[in-house]
Design an enzyme around this catalytic site. Structure first.
Site, PDB file in Angstrom:
ATOM      1  N   GLU A  23      38.227  59.809   9.162  1.00  0.00           N
ATOM      2  CA  GLU A  23      37.020  60.338   8.814  1.00  0.00           C
ATOM      3  C   GLU A  23      35.683  59.344   8.616  1.00  0.00           C
ATOM      4  O   GLU A  23      34.721  59.886   7.973  1.00  0.00           O
ATOM      5  CB  GLU A  23      37.276  61.400   7.642  1.00  0.00           C
ATOM      6  CG  GLU A  23      38.167  62.441   8.225  1.00  0.00           C
ATOM      7  CD  GLU A  23      38.273  63.581   7.042  1.00  0.00           C
ATOM      8  OE1 GLU A  23      37.239  64.196   6.742  1.00  0.00           O
ATOM      9  OE2 GLU A  23      39.436  63.408   6.710  1.00  0.00           O
ATOM     10  N   SER A 151      39.324  67.402   7.922  1.00  0.00           N
ATOM     11  CA  SER A 151      38.286  67.478   9.076  1.00  0.00           C
ATOM     12  C   SER A 151      39.003  68.019  10.360  1.00  0.00           C
ATOM     13  O   SER A 151      38.665  67.775  11.554  1.00  0.00           O
ATOM     14  CB  SER A 151      37.437  66.324   9.356  1.00  0.00           C
ATOM     15  OG  SER A 151      36.773  66.181   8.269  1.00  0.00           O
ATOM     16  N   TYR A 221      30.918  69.211  12.767  1.00  0.00           N
ATOM     17  CA  TYR A 221      29.695  68.101  12.397  1.00  0.00           C
ATOM     18  C   TYR A 221      28.658  67.787  13.557  1.00  0.00           C
ATOM     19  O   TYR A 221      27.832  67.173  13.145  1.00  0.00           O
ATOM     20  CB  TYR A 221      30.510  66.957  12.371  1.00  0.00           C
ATOM     21  CG  TYR A 221      31.541  66.842  11.031  1.00  0.00           C
ATOM     22  CD1 TYR A 221      31.078  66.977   9.748  1.00  0.00           C
ATOM     23  CD2 TYR A 221      32.901  66.960  11.018  1.00  0.00           C
ATOM     24  CE1 TYR A 221      31.958  67.279   8.628  1.00  0.00           C
ATOM     25  CE2 TYR A 221      33.873  67.078   9.929  1.00  0.00           C
ATOM     26  CZ  TYR A 221      33.137  67.173   8.879  1.00  0.00           C
ATOM     27  OH  TYR A 221      34.301  67.265   7.826  1.00  0.00           O
ATOM     28  N   ARG A 260      35.921  71.836  -2.758  1.00  0.00           N
ATOM     29  CA  ARG A 260      35.496  73.052  -1.930  1.00  0.00           C
ATOM     30  C   ARG A 260      36.974  73.563  -1.374  1.00  0.00           C
ATOM     31  O   ARG A 260      37.745  72.647  -0.859  1.00  0.00           O
ATOM     32  CB  ARG A 260      34.630  72.659  -0.798  1.00  0.00           C
ATOM     33  CG  ARG A 260      33.900  73.740  -0.002  1.00  0.00           C
ATOM     34  CD  ARG A 260      33.432  73.328   1.420  1.00  0.00           C
ATOM     35  NE  ARG A 260      34.387  73.407   2.582  1.00  0.00           N
ATOM     36  CZ  ARG A 260      34.691  72.353   3.007  1.00  0.00           C
ATOM     37  NH1 ARG A 260      34.024  71.168   2.899  1.00  0.00           N
ATOM     38  NH2 ARG A 260      35.662  72.184   3.817  1.00  0.00           N
ATOM     39  N   ASP A 262      38.792  76.213   1.428  1.00  0.00           N
ATOM     40  CA  ASP A 262      38.904  76.956   2.353  1.00  0.00           C
ATOM     41  C   ASP A 262      39.863  78.043   2.185  1.00  0.00           C
ATOM     42  O   ASP A 262      41.090  78.011   2.077  1.00  0.00           O
ATOM     43  CB  ASP A 262      39.129  76.156   3.694  1.00  0.00           C
ATOM     44  CG  ASP A 262      38.261  74.918   3.965  1.00  0.00           C
ATOM     45  OD1 ASP A 262      36.882  75.103   3.496  1.00  0.00           O
ATOM     46  OD2 ASP A 262      38.796  73.910   4.395  1.00  0.00           O
ATOM     47  N   GLU A 276      43.211  75.219   1.800  1.00  0.00           N
ATOM     48  CA  GLU A 276      43.473  73.665   1.197  1.00  0.00           C
ATOM     49  C   GLU A 276      42.129  73.551   0.297  1.00  0.00           C
ATOM     50  O   GLU A 276      41.306  74.245   0.535  1.00  0.00           O
ATOM     51  CB  GLU A 276      43.391  72.686   2.418  1.00  0.00           C
ATOM     52  CG  GLU A 276      42.202  72.706   3.446  1.00  0.00           C
ATOM     53  CD  GLU A 276      42.438  71.812   4.531  1.00  0.00           C
ATOM     54  OE1 GLU A 276      41.912  70.660   4.382  1.00  0.00           O
ATOM     55  OE2 GLU A 276      43.208  71.835   5.414  1.00  0.00           O
ATOM     56  N   ASN A 278      39.537  70.618  -0.646  1.00  0.00           N
ATOM     57  CA  ASN A 278      38.752  69.446  -0.637  1.00  0.00           C
ATOM     58  C   ASN A 278      38.165  68.832  -1.871  1.00  0.00           C
ATOM     59  O   ASN A 278      37.461  69.514  -2.386  1.00  0.00           O
ATOM     60  CB  ASN A 278      37.645  69.524   0.604  1.00  0.00           C
ATOM     61  CG  ASN A 278      38.221  70.004   1.828  1.00  0.00           C
ATOM     62  OD1 ASN A 278      38.724  69.445   2.792  1.00  0.00           O
ATOM     63  ND2 ASN A 278      38.271  71.510   1.798  1.00  0.00           N
ATOM     64  N   GLY A 282      32.315  67.080   2.713  1.00  0.00           N
ATOM     65  CA  GLY A 282      31.055  66.651   3.113  1.00  0.00           C
ATOM     66  C   GLY A 282      29.999  66.688   2.630  1.00  0.00           C
ATOM     67  O   GLY A 282      29.452  67.854   1.983  1.00  0.00           O
TER      68      GLY A 282
END
Length: 323
Positions: A23, A151, A221, A260, A262, A276, A278, A282
């Site tokens: 990433e 990602s 992205y 964050r 999801d 998951e 994070n 991002g």
């Protein structure tokens, strides 16, 4: 936030981005934005790329604190956090253990399940896996992905058992540990969190609508085809339930600083499932944490300031240690 350090008190700040993970490209976009935002606020901020510069060079910079804008391995997985603990440089985001746990999708799920939190069924895959048995247990379609990537790297939605070996091989290119996960059809949400322990706060939920329900690397992205709704447009009671679940999942992993989660909400019964966590989300122009923060009244630069103010170490008393 608890720790309202002034810009001057922040001292010399390193923004770590780039790195060596798959990433890297996204990390450069995130870190460039963070660096510009901090400078715009008067912070003495400097770029540092662990993918091209050594830990010795990091020590030589004598940063008072660092903003980790690295994604994936060698930045989000606890390895860099451990090095920063050794160097005594406070850093943003979760500590060594929580970062490592959250990066491991299987361990994350085990902790959530042990904590009574809902997450899709899963199985670990290997070269000699019984593909038919896995498909029967998890049911088709299912998701195959590396256990330690983000990602959507190496991810495949499998609709036929015959696709499983190829999906496994693709994921195994990114990671020796590969996970198969029950596919939850329904509404896709994400929830950003800022803070730690009982002071952690959830930002407004974001509802994600991707082309053909395919929220992949490209649609995350590099296109404007994915639609984001914040506020999410769901009932207040449902939003509060999901936010509370996310905060519980964040605390269960021992996360701090920011993160964050999801979430999928199953269409058939509106049951939410954690996918998951994070721990270094991002911060690009398409990223979700800045989007939610803006709805909560915090612009991008102020968000960056709040995150860097939260930089700390796990080993607060390390300087007092004596053999």
């Amino acid at each position: 936030m608890e720790n309202k350090l002034s810009v001057k008190e922040l001292g010399k700040v390193g923004v770590l981005f780039g790195g060596r993970s798959a990433e890297r490209e996204v990390s450069i976009m995130s870190g460039s934005g963070v660096l510009a935002a901090l400078i715009s606020k008067g912070v003495d901020a400097h770029a540092f790329d662990p993918g091209q510069q050594s830990l010795a060079e990091l020590a030589e910079q004598k940063f008072d604190r660092v903003f980790i804008a690295l994604h994936g391995r060698y930045g989000e997985d606890g390895t860099l956090q451990g090095a920063l603990e050794q160097l005594g440089i406070p850093y943003t985001g979760s500590g060594t253990l929580a970062s490592s746990l959250a990066m491991d999708k299987a361990m994350t799920k085990r902790i959530w399940l042990a904590s009574g939190l809902s997450t899709p069924k899963f199985a670990m895959l290997a070269d000699d896996s019984d593909w038919a048995a896995i498909a029967a247990d998890l049911e088709l379609p299912l998701i195959v992905k590396p256990a330690h990537e983000g990602s959507t790297m190496g991810l495949t939605k499998v609709t036929d058992v015959a696709q499983l070996p190829a999906a496994y091989k693709l994921a195994a290119r990114f990671d020796s540990a590969v996970i198969a996960e029950q596919f939850i059809e329904g509404m896709e949400l994400t929830c950003a969190v800022l803070g730690r322990d009982e002071n952690a706060q959830a930002f407004p939920l974001i509802r994600i609508v991707a082309p053909d329900a395919n929220y992949d690397y490209q649609n995350k992205y590099f296109t404007d085809d994915t639609k984001y709704f914040c506020p999410a447009g769901i009932p207040d009671e449902q939003e509060q339930e999901i936010s509370a679940m996310v905060l519980a999942s964040y605390r269960a992993l021992g996360c701090r600083g920011w993160g964050r989660a999801d979430v999928m909400v199953r269409a058939t019964d509106n049951k939410p499932f954690l996918l998951e966590m994070n721990t270094s989300p991002g911060m690009t122009s398409h990223s979700l944490v800045p989007m939610a923060a803006k709805v909560a009244g915090l612009d991008y630069a102020e968000l960056c300031l709040e995150i860097i103010r939260s930089a700390e170490l796990d080993l607060h008393a390390s300087s007092d240690w004596k053999p």
